[in-house]
Design a protein around this motif. Structure first.
Motif, mmCIF file in Angstrom:
data_model
loop_
_atom_site.group_PDB
_atom_site.id
_atom_site.type_symbol
_atom_site.label_atom_id
_atom_site.label_comp_id
_atom_site.label_asym_id
_atom_site.label_seq_id
_atom_site.Cartn_x
_atom_site.Cartn_y
_atom_site.Cartn_z
ATOM 1 N N VAL A 51 0.836 -1.208 0.000
ATOM 2 C CA VAL A 51 0.000 0.000 0.000
ATOM 3 C C VAL A 51 0.866 1.252 0.000
ATOM 4 N N LEU A 52 0.372 2.248 -0.697
ATOM 5 C CA LEU A 52 1.007 3.573 -0.710
ATOM 6 C C LEU A 52 0.279 4.437 0.306
ATOM 7 N N VAL A 53 1.024 4.917 1.284
ATOM 8 C CA VAL A 53 0.432 5.738 2.350
ATOM 9 C C VAL A 53 1.323 6.955 2.582
ATOM 10 N N GLY A 54 0.753 7.983 3.233
ATOM 11 C CA GLY A 54 1.586 9.072 3.713
ATOM 12 C C GLY A 54 2.415 8.537 4.875
ATOM 13 N N ASP A 55 3.545 9.139 5.176
ATOM 14 C CA ASP A 55 4.438 8.503 6.156
ATOM 15 C C ASP A 55 3.894 8.481 7.590
ATOM 16 N N THR A 56 2.878 9.286 7.907
ATOM 17 C CA THR A 56 2.311 9.206 9.258
ATOM 18 C C THR A 56 0.815 8.898 9.216
ATOM 19 N N SER A 57 0.317 8.458 8.068
ATOM 20 C CA SER A 57 -1.125 8.298 7.917
ATOM 21 C C SER A 57 -1.501 6.839 7.690
ATOM 22 N N ALA A 58 -2.714 6.450 8.153
ATOM 23 C CA ALA A 58 -3.196 5.101 7.889
ATOM 24 C C ALA A 58 -4.014 5.050 6.615
ATOM 25 N N ALA A 59 -4.325 6.222 6.032
ATOM 26 C CA ALA A 59 -5.148 6.258 4.815
ATOM 27 C C ALA A 59 -4.379 5.645 3.648
ATOM 28 N N ILE A 60 -5.070 4.832 2.859
ATOM 29 C CA ILE A 60 -4.420 4.182 1.715
ATOM 30 C C ILE A 60 -4.628 5.044 0.466
ATOM 31 N N VAL A 61 -3.528 5.504 -0.121
ATOM 32 C CA VAL A 61 -3.566 6.319 -1.344
ATOM 33 C C VAL A 61 -3.730 5.397 -2.560
ATOM 34 N N GLY A 62 -3.068 4.236 -2.514
ATOM 35 C CA GLY A 62 -3.156 3.275 -3.610
ATOM 36 C C GLY A 62 -2.574 1.947 -3.178
ATOM 37 N N TYR A 63 -2.748 0.934 -4.023
ATOM 38 C CA TYR A 63 -2.171 -0.369 -3.677
ATOM 39 C C TYR A 63 -1.895 -1.181 -4.936
ATOM 40 N N TYR A 64 -1.070 -2.205 -4.766
ATOM 41 C CA TYR A 64 -0.913 -3.214 -5.825
ATOM 42 C C TYR A 64 -0.702 -4.572 -5.180
ATOM 43 N N THR A 65 -0.928 -5.632 -5.980
ATOM 44 C CA THR A 65 -0.700 -6.995 -5.480
ATOM 45 C C THR A 65 0.280 -7.725 -6.398
ATOM 46 N N LEU A 66 1.058 -8.604 -5.817
ATOM 47 C CA LEU A 66 2.003 -9.438 -6.576
ATOM 48 C C LEU A 66 1.795 -10.914 -6.254
ATOM 49 N N SER A 67 1.878 -11.751 -7.282
ATOM 50 C CA SER A 67 1.807 -13.209 -7.128
ATOM 51 C C SER A 67 2.722 -13.843 -8.171
ATOM 52 N N SER A 68 3.066 -15.095 -7.911
ATOM 53 C CA SER A 68 3.752 -15.867 -8.960
ATOM 54 C C SER A 68 2.709 -16.348 -9.957
ATOM 55 N N THR A 69 3.139 -16.464 -11.212
ATOM 56 C CA THR A 69 2.243 -17.031 -12.221
ATOM 57 C C THR A 69 3.107 -17.725 -13.276
ATOM 58 N N SER A 70 2.485 -18.206 -14.328
ATOM 59 C CA SER A 70 3.271 -18.763 -15.432
ATOM 60 C C SER A 70 2.607 -18.334 -16.728
ATOM 61 N N VAL A 71 3.398 -18.364 -17.778
ATOM 62 C CA VAL A 71 2.864 -17.964 -19.080
ATOM 63 C C VAL A 71 3.250 -19.022 -20.101
ATOM 64 N N ASN A 72 2.282 -19.412 -20.920
ATOM 65 C CA ASN A 72 2.542 -20.395 -21.967
ATOM 66 C C ASN A 72 3.405 -19.738 -23.041
ATOM 67 N N ILE A 134 3.380 -9.792 -15.727
ATOM 68 C CA ILE A 134 2.075 -9.882 -16.400
ATOM 69 C C ILE A 134 1.094 -8.981 -15.651
ATOM 70 N N VAL A 135 0.213 -8.325 -16.375
ATOM 71 C CA VAL A 135 -0.863 -7.560 -15.730
ATOM 72 C C VAL A 135 -2.195 -7.931 -16.377
ATOM 73 N N ASP A 136 -3.242 -7.924 -15.564
ATOM 74 C CA ASP A 136 -4.606 -8.097 -16.075
ATOM 75 C C ASP A 136 -5.280 -6.744 -16.007
ATOM 76 N N ALA A 137 -5.470 -6.109 -17.155
ATOM 77 C CA ALA A 137 -6.128 -4.798 -17.174
ATOM 78 C C ALA A 137 -7.640 -5.014 -17.093
ATOM 79 N N LYS A 138 -8.282 -4.276 -16.197
ATOM 80 C CA LYS A 138 -9.718 -4.499 -15.950
ATOM 81 C C LYS A 138 -10.578 -3.985 -17.103
ATOM 82 N N ASP A 139 -10.095 -2.970 -17.804
ATOM 83 C CA ASP A 139 -10.883 -2.390 -18.899
ATOM 84 C C ASP A 139 -9.929 -1.668 -19.868
ATOM 85 N N ASP A 140 -10.494 -1.017 -20.882
ATOM 86 C CA ASP A 140 -9.662 -0.373 -21.905
ATOM 87 C C ASP A 140 -8.809 0.761 -21.324
#
Ligand SMILES: CC(C)(COP(=O)(O)OP(=O)(O)OC[C@H]1O[C@@H](n2cnc3c(N)ncnc32)[C@H](O)[C@@H]1OP(=O)(O)O)[C@@H](O)C(=O)NCCC(=O)NCCS
Length: 174
Positions: A51-72, A134-140
Motif C-alpha cells: 500500500v502507498l500511504v503518507g508517512d504518518t497516515s493510515a489512509a491508503i492512497v493506492g495499492y498493488y498486489t504481486l503473485s507468482s504465475t506462469s505464461v505459456n 504480467i498484468v490483467d487490465a480491468k478495462d480499456d
C-alpha cells in the motif's frame, strides 16, 4: 486537499492498522478486494499486497498486489519467445491489481506504484526466476495505462499484457 498529499509517500506491505474501509478508487472490484480479501490472501500466501500511504497516515492512497504465475510460451510474441528455451511454460510475476484512490488520481501515484512493483519484481528474480511481469487490465482505460509504460498484449488476449524482465532490468540499470 487530502491529508496525505502533504506527506512523504511510502509503500509498505498491507498491515492491520491501514484503513482499508475508506479506500475508494471508483472500481467496485478493486475496492472490494482491498477491503475484504487482501488480508486473507496475504495470510494464505496467494498474493502480497503493498500500500502507498503518507508517512504518518493510515489512509491508503493506492495499492498493488504481486503473485507468482506462469505464461505459456505460445502466448509470447515470436520475437520474445525465440530468445527463450522451448519449455512449454515460463515463470512470470503477476501484478494482479493496481489502483489509486479517486482523490489522488492523475498526480503520478499510479506511476510511482507501478515503478515500485516492477522494481520489486526485478529484485525478486535474484531468488526466484521470472521472465516477465504480467498484468490483467480491468478495462480499456487500464489497458491504455499499462501500454503507456510499454506493456504488450499477450498473443490471443486483449487485456492480459506483459513486459519482459530484461526490459525492466534495462529500465533500472540504464
Ligand atoms: C489507472 C490508474 C492506476 C492510474 O493512476 P494515476 O495515479 O491516475 O496515474 P498517474 O498520474 O500516475 O499517471 C502516470 C502516467 O500514466 C498516464 N496515464 C494515466 N492513466 C492513463 C490511462 N488510462 N491511459 C493512458 N495513460 C495514462 C499519465 O498521463 C501519466 O503519463 P506521464 O508519466 O507520461 O506524465 C488509476 O487511474 C486507477 O486506479 N484507476 C482505477 C483502477 C484501475 O483502472 N486500475 C488499473 C489496473 S486493473
Amino acid at each position: 486537499m487530502p491529508e496525505s498529499f502533504h506527506l512523504k509517500p511510502v509503500i509498505k506491505p498491507l498491515g492491520k492498522h491501514h484503513d482499508r474501509a475508506a479506500f475508494d478508487c471508483g472500481v467496485e472490484a478493486l475496492q472490494h478486494y482491498i477491503r475484504e480479501q487482501a488480508g486473507q490472501d496475504m495470510q494464505r500466501k496467494i498474493a502480497a499486497t503493498f500500500v502507498l500511504v503518507g508517512d504518518t497516515s493510515a489512509a491508503i492512497v493506492g495499492y498493488y498486489t504481486l503473485s507468482s504465475t506462469s505464461v505459456n510460451i505460445v502466448e509470447l510474441p515470436e520475437q520474445v519467445a525465440r530468445k527463450l528455451p522451448r519449455y512449454p511454460m515460463m515463470p512470470a510475476t503477476l501484478i494482479g491489481r493496481l489502483a489509486v484512490g479517486r482523490h489522488y488520481q492523475g498526480r503520478g501515484y499510479g506511476k510511482f506504484l507501478l515503478a515500485d512493483a516492477l522494481r520489486r519484481c526485478l529484485i525478486a528474480t535474484e531468488q526466484v526466476g521470472s521472465v516477465a511481469v504480467i498484468v490483467d487490465a480491468k478495462d480499456d482505460k487500464a489497458k491504455a495505462f499499462y501500454e503507456h509504460f510499454q506493456f504488450i498484449p499477450l498473443v490471443n488476449y486483449s487485456h492480459r499484457l506483459f513486459l519482459p524482465m530484461v526490459v525492466i532490468e534495462d529500465y533500472f540499470t540504464r
